[in-house]
Scaffold this motif. Structure first.
Motif, short mmCIF file in Angstrom:
data_model
loop_
_atom_site.label_atom_id
_atom_site.label_comp_id
_atom_site.label_asym_id
_atom_site.label_seq_id
_atom_site.Cartn_x
_atom_site.Cartn_y
_atom_site.Cartn_z
N PRO A 132 6.29 -4.98 0.56
CA PRO A 132 5.46 -6.15 0.26
C PRO A 132 6.23 -7.29 -0.40
CG PRO A 132 4.31 -4.14 -0.35
CD PRO A 132 5.70 -3.74 0.01
N ASP A 133 7.17 -6.97 -1.26
CA ASP A 133 7.95 -8.03 -1.90
C ASP A 133 8.81 -8.77 -0.88
OD1 ASP A 133 7.01 -7.53 -4.50
OD2 ASP A 133 8.43 -5.92 -4.78
N GLU A 134 9.39 -8.01 0.03
CA GLU A 134 10.17 -8.64 1.10
C GLU A 134 9.27 -9.48 2.00
OE1 GLU A 134 12.87 -7.28 4.99
OE2 GLU A 134 12.07 -5.78 3.61
N ASP A 188 7.19 -10.75 10.56
CA ASP A 188 8.03 -10.72 9.37
C ASP A 188 7.24 -10.54 8.07
OD1 ASP A 188 10.13 -11.18 11.08
OD2 ASP A 188 10.14 -13.35 10.77
N VAL A 189 5.97 -10.93 8.09
CA VAL A 189 5.17 -10.84 6.86
C VAL A 189 4.25 -9.62 6.89
CG1 VAL A 189 3.45 -12.01 5.42
CG2 VAL A 189 5.26 -13.34 6.57
N LEU A 227 -4.40 -6.90 6.34
CA LEU A 227 -3.88 -7.17 7.68
C LEU A 227 -2.50 -6.59 7.98
CD1 LEU A 227 -5.00 -10.90 8.11
CD2 LEU A 227 -6.09 -8.85 9.04
N ALA A 228 -1.79 -6.08 6.99
CA ALA A 228 -0.47 -5.51 7.27
C ALA A 228 -0.62 -4.31 8.21
CB ALA A 228 0.21 -5.08 5.97
N TYR A 229 0.37 -4.15 9.08
CA TYR A 229 0.31 -3.09 10.08
C TYR A 229 0.07 -1.72 9.46
CZ TYR A 229 1.97 0.27 13.57
OH TYR A 229 2.08 1.34 14.42
N GLN A 230 0.82 -1.40 8.42
CA GLN A 230 0.68 -0.08 7.83
C GLN A 230 -0.67 0.10 7.16
OE1 GLN A 230 4.20 -1.14 5.52
NE2 GLN A 230 3.21 -0.27 3.71
N GLN A 231 -1.29 -1.02 6.72
CA GLN A 231 -2.62 -0.93 6.12
C GLN A 231 -3.69 -0.77 7.20
OE1 GLN A 231 -1.01 -0.46 3.26
NE2 GLN A 231 -2.76 -1.36 2.23
N SER A 263 -3.99 2.60 8.46
CA SER A 263 -4.60 3.50 7.48
C SER A 263 -6.09 3.23 7.30
CB SER A 263 -3.88 3.36 6.13
OG SER A 263 -2.52 3.72 6.24
N GLY A 264 -6.65 2.26 8.05
CA GLY A 264 -8.08 2.04 8.01
C GLY A 264 -8.56 0.90 7.15
N SER A 265 -7.68 -0.09 6.86
CA SER A 265 -8.07 -1.17 5.96
C SER A 265 -9.22 -2.00 6.52
CB SER A 265 -6.86 -2.07 5.68
OG SER A 265 -6.38 -2.68 6.87
N LEU A 266 -9.21 -2.28 7.83
CA LEU A 266 -10.27 -3.09 8.42
C LEU A 266 -11.61 -2.35 8.40
CD1 LEU A 266 -8.28 -4.56 11.43
CD2 LEU A 266 -9.07 -5.81 9.43
#
Length: 463
Positions: free
Chosen positions: A4-6, A44-45, A176-180, A183-186
């Protein structure tokens, strides 16, 4: 996996680079906005792999700018507008949720973008549940396909500007991050109404005078055959077409089924999770139950499948349908399979193992009687170690397989067969002294002489 920092550092750099580009050119086209800003935000984000992003997918209503897939399932459709498209919002200080039928639709550019991407979601096969409308700076995230309420009655998570996202990065990343998303964030963010506490009532609790006897009317007799066919236990019915048609698959129904899974699917007990148990469903990585079971057959090591569900959820129907229709070819051509009805099991736990072996031997001798799995030559192979002991005592001096030899041996074989806990594991695996013969025959499943269920956890030579 992107840190996340990157990701935050990448966002700040992307904003800086895009501002420089727009300052030099006096603005950005839709294509420039996509390539120089939105692409960078996604990759990238938010860490979406390029292999999970498809661009310009064609549907009936047009072309989807971006389709983002997670776990091999299209999850998000993104509609990108040019940088100077006016996404004017009533600014909120803390709450960034907006009603889709409220202030958002008072802005024509926003309404048009939302309607457009929602149409793409509905046209896509399979339908795409979540959508984003963005001009690069403002990101509007909402659920496009719903079954609990009309989609316009839902809410959108709005990030008014990427500068604001940079100042408070966590909500944007967590949603919205891919890894989130994988994991079911939406689902977590947009399914609160589905996960609301449920009041469970019996029908007779809500009926007036529930205990009042019902009188049969003139329609009772004509309707009873239909009621029996449709509403009673279909797993025990003889008509195969009923079992074959009891599941219907369409794009929209899959969306509804996934939503129901969120609130109705039984969770795996914790003690099983600790032992490495994992879910195998229709969208699982191994391709679901059918493919997983097919891979486990002949793999050298068996697998245990646990079918969970409350009374009346359809467990028996699922099993009967698989055995008689969808899995019939696999089961008949590559396995010996047995069904044990534990409703008939004895109440004493100490008797369960004998009950299981007794059930299997009955099915073995009835269902597979044409295969002659218990003929004398096979019994000799199965009990070769026991026979070798007899050959130094009661069988000493007799020629192997001679009439007298077989006459003396048969009572011993019958006695050994009575010990089901020893006999059946021997019968159901290929762990026999004549493995050299098996190797010559090749695959044991292809041979009429030998059949293996991998009970010994070792693949047959040649398999």
């Amino acid at each position: 996996m992107l840190d996340p920092d990157e990701a935050l550092a990448n966002l700040k750099q992307a904003l800086k680079d895009f501002a420089t580009f727009c300052g030099r050119r006096g603005g950005a086209s839709e294509a420039d906005t996509r390539v120089k800003l939105i692409d960078r935000v996604l990759v990238d984000v938010l860490g979406w792999p390029e292999s999970n992003i498809s661009r310009e997918d064609h549907v009936n209503s047009g072309f989807i700018d971006y389709c983002l897939a997670a776990n091999s399932t299209p999850m998000l459709a993104v509609e990108a507008k040019r940088e100077d498209a006016a996404f004017v919002l009533a600014q909120k200080h803390t709450d960034e949720w907006y009603n889709l039928d409220g202030v958002l639709v008072t802005s024509k550019p926003i309404k048009d973008a939302i309607d457009q991407v929602r149409a793409y979601c509905d046209d896509h096969d399979p339908p795409i549940r979540y959508a984003i409308a963005t001009n690069g700076y403002t990101w509007i995230v909402f659920r496009a396909i719903r079954d609990d309420i009309g989609w316009r009655k839902g809410r959108a998570r709005v990030f008014p500007s990427l500068e604001g996202v940079a100042a408070a990065f966590a909500p944007f990343w967590n949603l919205l991050a891919y890894q989130q998303v994988t994991s079911g964030s939406l689902t977590e963010a947009f399914s609160q109404s589905l996960r609301a506490s449920r009041r469970l009532d019996r029908v007779n609790q809500r009926l007036y005078n529930a205990d009042l006897p019902l009188l049969r009317n003139r329609l009772n007799n004509p309707l009873r055959p239909l009621i029996s066919l449709i509403f009673e236990d279909i797993a025990d019915q003889a008509q195969l077409e009923v079992l074959q048609s009891c599941y219907v698959h369409t794009g929209s129904l899959k969306v509804v089924a996934n939503d129901l899974d969120n609130i109705l699917t039984e969770s795996i007990p914790k003690f099983l999770v600790n032992e490495g148990t994992r879910s195998v469903g229709a969208d699982a990585a191994e391709g679901g139950f059918d493919r997983s079971l097919a891979k486990s057959i002949g793999g050298g090591k068996g697998k245990l499948y646990l079918l969970l569900g409350a009374i009346g959820s359809g467990k028996t129907t699922f099993l009967k349908r698989y055995q008689r229709t969808t899995g019939r070819e696999l089961l008949e051509n590559r396995t010996l399979w047995f069904s044990i009805d534990f409703l008939k099991a004895p109440p004493n736990p100490a008797e369960l193992e004998h009950f299981a072996w007794s059930s299997i031997i009955k099915e073995l001798r009835h269902k597979y009687r044409d295969r002659r799995l218990e003929k004398l030559s096979r019994l000799r192979d199965i009990f070769a170690d026991n026979i070798s002991v007899l050959e130094s005592t009661v069988l000493s001096g007799f020629k192997a397989k001679s009439p007298k030899y077989d006459e003396i041996l048969k009572p011993f074989l019958a006695k050994w067969q009575e010990d089901l806990q020893d006999y059946l594991p021997r019968r159901l695996c290929c762990k026999t002294p004549q493995k050299d013969k098996l190797a010559k025959l090749g695959s044991c499943l292809a041979s009429p002489e030998y059949h293996c269920l991998d009970f010994c956890n070792k693949a047959c030579p040649g398999c």
